[in-house]
Design a protein around this motif. Structure first.
Motif, PDB file in Angstrom:
ATOM      1  N   LEU A  86       0.863  -1.182   0.000  1.00 21.88           N
ATOM      2  CA  LEU A  86       0.000   0.000   0.000  1.00 21.88           C
ATOM      3  C   LEU A  86       0.894   1.226   0.000  1.00 21.88           C
ATOM      4  O   LEU A  86       1.661   1.439   0.942  1.00 21.88           O
ATOM      5  N   ASN A  87       0.817   2.004  -1.072  1.00 23.21           N
ATOM      6  CA  ASN A  87       1.668   3.190  -1.213  1.00 23.21           C
ATOM      7  C   ASN A  87       3.137   2.849  -0.947  1.00 23.21           C
ATOM      8  O   ASN A  87       3.829   3.523  -0.178  1.00 23.21           O
ATOM      9  N   ASN A  88       3.573   1.759  -1.594  1.00 26.78           N
ATOM     10  CA  ASN A  88       4.969   1.301  -1.571  1.00 26.78           C
ATOM     11  C   ASN A  88       5.431   0.756  -0.214  1.00 26.78           C
ATOM     12  O   ASN A  88       6.635   0.609   0.013  1.00 26.78           O
ATOM     13  N   ILE A  89       4.494   0.466   0.677  1.00 27.08           N
ATOM     14  CA  ILE A  89       4.823  -0.114   1.983  1.00 27.08           C
ATOM     15  C   ILE A  89       4.199  -1.503   2.084  1.00 27.08           C
ATOM     16  O   ILE A  89       3.014  -1.691   1.782  1.00 27.08           O
ATOM     17  N   ASN A  90       4.984  -2.475   2.498  1.00 24.98           N
ATOM     18  CA  ASN A  90       4.493  -3.837   2.666  1.00 24.98           C
ATOM     19  C   ASN A  90       3.506  -3.888   3.836  1.00 24.98           C
ATOM     20  O   ASN A  90       3.878  -3.620   4.982  1.00 24.98           O
ATOM     21  N   VAL A  91       2.252  -4.227   3.534  1.00 21.97           N
ATOM     22  CA  VAL A  91       1.216  -4.263   4.572  1.00 21.97           C
ATOM     23  C   VAL A  91       0.606  -5.665   4.696  1.00 21.97           C
ATOM     24  O   VAL A  91      -0.497  -5.822   5.225  1.00 21.97           O
ATOM     25  N   GLU A  92       1.317  -6.668   4.208  1.00 18.84           N
ATOM     26  CA  GLU A  92       0.782  -8.032   4.182  1.00 18.84           C
ATOM     27  C   GLU A  92       0.333  -8.496   5.568  1.00 18.84           C
ATOM     28  O   GLU A  92      -0.738  -9.123   5.701  1.00 18.84           O
ATOM     29  N   SER A  93       1.089  -8.193   6.607  1.00 22.12           N
ATOM     30  CA  SER A  93       0.709  -8.609   7.963  1.00 22.12           C
ATOM     31  C   SER A  93      -0.422  -7.765   8.513  1.00 22.12           C
ATOM     32  O   SER A  93      -1.373  -8.286   9.116  1.00 22.12           O
ATOM     33  N   GLU A  94      -0.335  -6.455   8.299  1.00 23.44           N
ATOM     34  CA  GLU A  94      -1.330  -5.538   8.865  1.00 23.44           C
ATOM     35  C   GLU A  94      -2.734  -5.795   8.331  1.00 23.44           C
ATOM     36  O   GLU A  94      -3.724  -5.614   9.046  1.00 23.44           O
ATOM     37  N   ILE A  95      -2.844  -6.214   7.075  1.00 23.59           N
ATOM     38  CA  ILE A  95      -4.183  -6.381   6.494  1.00 23.59           C
ATOM     39  C   ILE A  95      -4.854  -7.683   6.914  1.00 23.59           C
ATOM     40  O   ILE A  95      -6.033  -7.892   6.632  1.00 23.59           O
ATOM     41  N   ARG A  96      -4.115  -8.562   7.620  1.00 22.71           N
ATOM     42  CA  ARG A  96      -4.675  -9.861   8.007  1.00 22.71           C
ATOM     43  C   ARG A  96      -5.215  -9.877   9.433  1.00 22.71           C
ATOM     44  O   ARG A  96      -5.607 -10.927   9.934  1.00 22.71           O
ATOM     45  N   THR A  97      -5.241  -8.736  10.093  1.00 22.67           N
ATOM     46  CA  THR A  97      -5.711  -8.674  11.476  1.00 22.67           C
ATOM     47  C   THR A  97      -7.234  -8.761  11.538  1.00 22.67           C
ATOM     48  O   THR A  97      -7.936  -8.474  10.557  1.00 22.67           O
ATOM     49  N   LEU A  98      -7.748  -9.134  12.708  1.00 23.45           N
ATOM     50  CA  LEU A  98      -9.195  -9.208  12.889  1.00 23.45           C
ATOM     51  C   LEU A  98      -9.827  -7.832  12.738  1.00 23.45           C
ATOM     52  O   LEU A  98     -10.933  -7.699  12.220  1.00 23.45           O
ATOM     53  N   GLU A  99      -9.119  -6.789  13.178  1.00 21.09           N
ATOM     54  CA  GLU A  99      -9.647  -5.423  13.068  1.00 21.09           C
ATOM     55  C   GLU A  99      -9.935  -5.060  11.618  1.00 21.09           C
ATOM     56  O   GLU A  99     -10.982  -4.474  11.304  1.00 21.09           O
ATOM     57  N   VAL A 100      -9.026  -5.403  10.730  1.00 17.00           N
ATOM     58  CA  VAL A 100      -9.252  -5.126   9.303  1.00 17.00           C
ATOM     59  C   VAL A 100     -10.348  -6.043   8.761  1.00 17.00           C
ATOM     60  O   VAL A 100     -11.182  -5.626   7.959  1.00 17.00           O
ATOM     61  N   SER A 101     -10.371  -7.292   9.211  1.00 12.91           N
ATOM     62  CA  SER A 101     -11.406  -8.238   8.772  1.00 12.91           C
ATOM     63  C   SER A 101     -12.797  -7.729   9.109  1.00 12.91           C
ATOM     64  O   SER A 101     -13.757  -7.948   8.361  1.00 12.91           O
ATOM     65  N   GLN A 102     -12.925  -7.062  10.252  1.00 11.93           N
ATOM     66  CA  GLN A 102     -14.223  -6.540  10.666  1.00 11.93           C
ATOM     67  C   GLN A 102     -14.655  -5.338   9.844  1.00 11.93           C
ATOM     68  O   GLN A 102     -15.827  -4.984   9.818  1.00 11.93           O
ATOM     69  N   LEU A 103     -13.719  -4.726   9.155  1.00 12.75           N
ATOM     70  CA  LEU A 103     -13.996  -3.512   8.389  1.00 12.75           C
ATOM     71  C   LEU A 103     -14.147  -3.763   6.894  1.00 12.75           C
ATOM     72  O   LEU A 103     -14.900  -3.056   6.215  1.00 12.75           O
ATOM     73  N   VAL A 104     -13.471  -4.787   6.377  1.00 17.79           N
ATOM     74  CA  VAL A 104     -13.331  -4.930   4.932  1.00 17.79           C
ATOM     75  C   VAL A 104     -14.657  -5.105   4.185  1.00 17.79           C
ATOM     76  O   VAL A 104     -14.828  -4.551   3.097  1.00 17.79           O
ATOM     77  N   SER A 105     -15.608  -5.837   4.737  1.00 19.00           N
ATOM     78  CA  SER A 105     -16.875  -6.025   4.033  1.00 19.00           C
ATOM     79  C   SER A 105     -17.640  -4.715   3.899  1.00 19.00           C
ATOM     80  O   SER A 105     -18.344  -4.496   2.904  1.00 19.00           O
ATOM     81  N   LYS A 106     -17.501  -3.828   4.896  1.00 20.81           N
ATOM     82  CA  LYS A 106     -18.164  -2.527   4.817  1.00 20.81           C
ATOM     83  C   LYS A 106     -17.525  -1.666   3.734  1.00 20.81           C
ATOM     84  O   LYS A 106     -18.217  -0.989   2.966  1.00 20.81           O
ATOM     85  N   VAL A 107     -16.206  -1.693   3.675  1.00 16.82           N
ATOM     86  CA  VAL A 107     -15.499  -0.924   2.648  1.00 16.82           C
ATOM     87  C   VAL A 107     -15.858  -1.451   1.261  1.00 16.82           C
ATOM     88  O   VAL A 107     -16.018  -0.681   0.309  1.00 16.82           O
ATOM     89  N   ALA A 108     -16.020  -2.766   1.155  1.00 13.91           N
ATOM     90  CA  ALA A 108     -16.311  -3.381  -0.140  1.00 13.91           C
ATOM     91  C   ALA A 108     -17.713  -3.066  -0.649  1.00 13.91           C
ATOM     92  O   ALA A 108     -18.010  -3.322  -1.826  1.00 13.91           O
ATOM     93  N   THR A 109     -18.575  -2.497   0.196  1.00 10.86           N
ATOM     94  CA  THR A 109     -19.913  -2.127  -0.271  1.00 10.86           C
ATOM     95  C   THR A 109     -19.907  -0.781  -0.987  1.00 10.86           C
ATOM     96  O   THR A 109     -20.887  -0.411  -1.634  1.00 10.86           O
ATOM     97  N   ILE A 110     -18.808  -0.039  -0.896  1.00 12.74           N
ATOM     98  CA  ILE A 110     -18.737   1.301  -1.499  1.00 12.74           C
ATOM     99  C   ILE A 110     -18.482   1.179  -2.996  1.00 12.74           C
ATOM    100  O   ILE A 110     -17.435   0.670  -3.422  1.00 12.74           O
ATOM    101  N   SER A 111     -19.413   1.644  -3.801  1.00  9.09           N
ATOM    102  CA  SER A 111     -19.346   1.471  -5.252  1.00  9.09           C
ATOM    103  C   SER A 111     -18.089   2.060  -5.860  1.00  9.09           C
ATOM    104  O   SER A 111     -17.488   1.459  -6.766  1.00  9.09           O
TER     105      SER A 111
END
Length: 230
Positions: A86-111
């Protein structure tokens, strides 16, 4: 075999889509794209920029800042797959947290988010020879994909897999919390107005509730090989 096809893998969360996709990409020397990682990276961007709170997501602020988001996959030879940047920074670990998991479906609803990411995904796979997994690959991103799979498993089995995975990473989580997250993501993904999670008419349903990864991989490779000789 010189023929290159597009393999679209859709399905519910924690059904092992990414694991199978990585194995297929390695076996057939295809490009692998984890579209879920892309949505997770956008979710992380929203979180890091305080566009989210305990019970809200400021979608207008996120949309107005989409031009500040640059996503890329960079192959890690040691791991054998490409990691999310993400913006040239490795975020592979950060995106796998439960906190992000709880948010991702909401973000994915945005057209607007979906429009941006779908365009990038279609560009990545325009030449074929790609394995892509997500929620709308066979229905929206690549409706003409030669092979479409739709992976399912019971919510309890999926929560158990996810729970073990997070425990192994050292995360402090409860099974009940994971199960609720799985069920809530199912609800949001299946009922959103823009590109809801549905099985494409020509997709092959694949329930792996009681199936190990080796058996799954063997069966799916048979399906791929059939497509390659058609």
């Amino acid at each position: 075999m010189n023929k290159k096809i597009t393999i679209a893998i859709d399905g519910f969360s924690s059904t092992g889509k990414s694991t199978i996709a990585k194995l297929l990409a390695k076996k057939y020397n295809y490009i692998y794209v984890d579209t879920g990682a892309m949505y997770r990276a956008v979710s992380l961007f929203a979180k890091n920029n305080n566009f989210v709170g305990v019970d809200f997501l400021d979608s207008e602020k996120l949309v107005s800042n989409l031009d500040k988001i640059s996503l890329s996959f960079i192959f890690n030879e040691a791991l054998g797959f490409a990691e999310m940047f993400l913006n040239n920074i490795n975020v592979e670990s950060e995106i796998r947290t439960l906190e992000v998991s709880q948010l991702v479906s909401k973000v994915a609803t945005i057209s607007e988010v979906r429009k941006k990411l779908v365009a990038e995904q279609q560009l990545m796979g325009k030449e074929g020879g790609i394995v892509m997994d997500g929620r709308d690959i066979g229905t929206v991103v690549f409706p003409d994909a030669e092979l479409k799979l739709f992976m399912t498993a019971s919510a309890d089995k999926r929560a158990t897999r996810r729970y073990k995975e997070l425990l192994e990473k050292g995360d402090d989580v409860s099974f009940e919390e994971i199960l609720f997250n799985v069920q809530e993501r199912d609800r949001i993904d299946s009922t959103r107005e823009d590109s809801p999670l549905v099985q494409a008419e020509d997709a092959i349903g694949f329930d792996n509730s009681d199936m190990g990864i080796d058996e799954q991989f063997e069966r799916i490779c048979t399906l791929v090989d059939r497509k390659l000789i058609e």
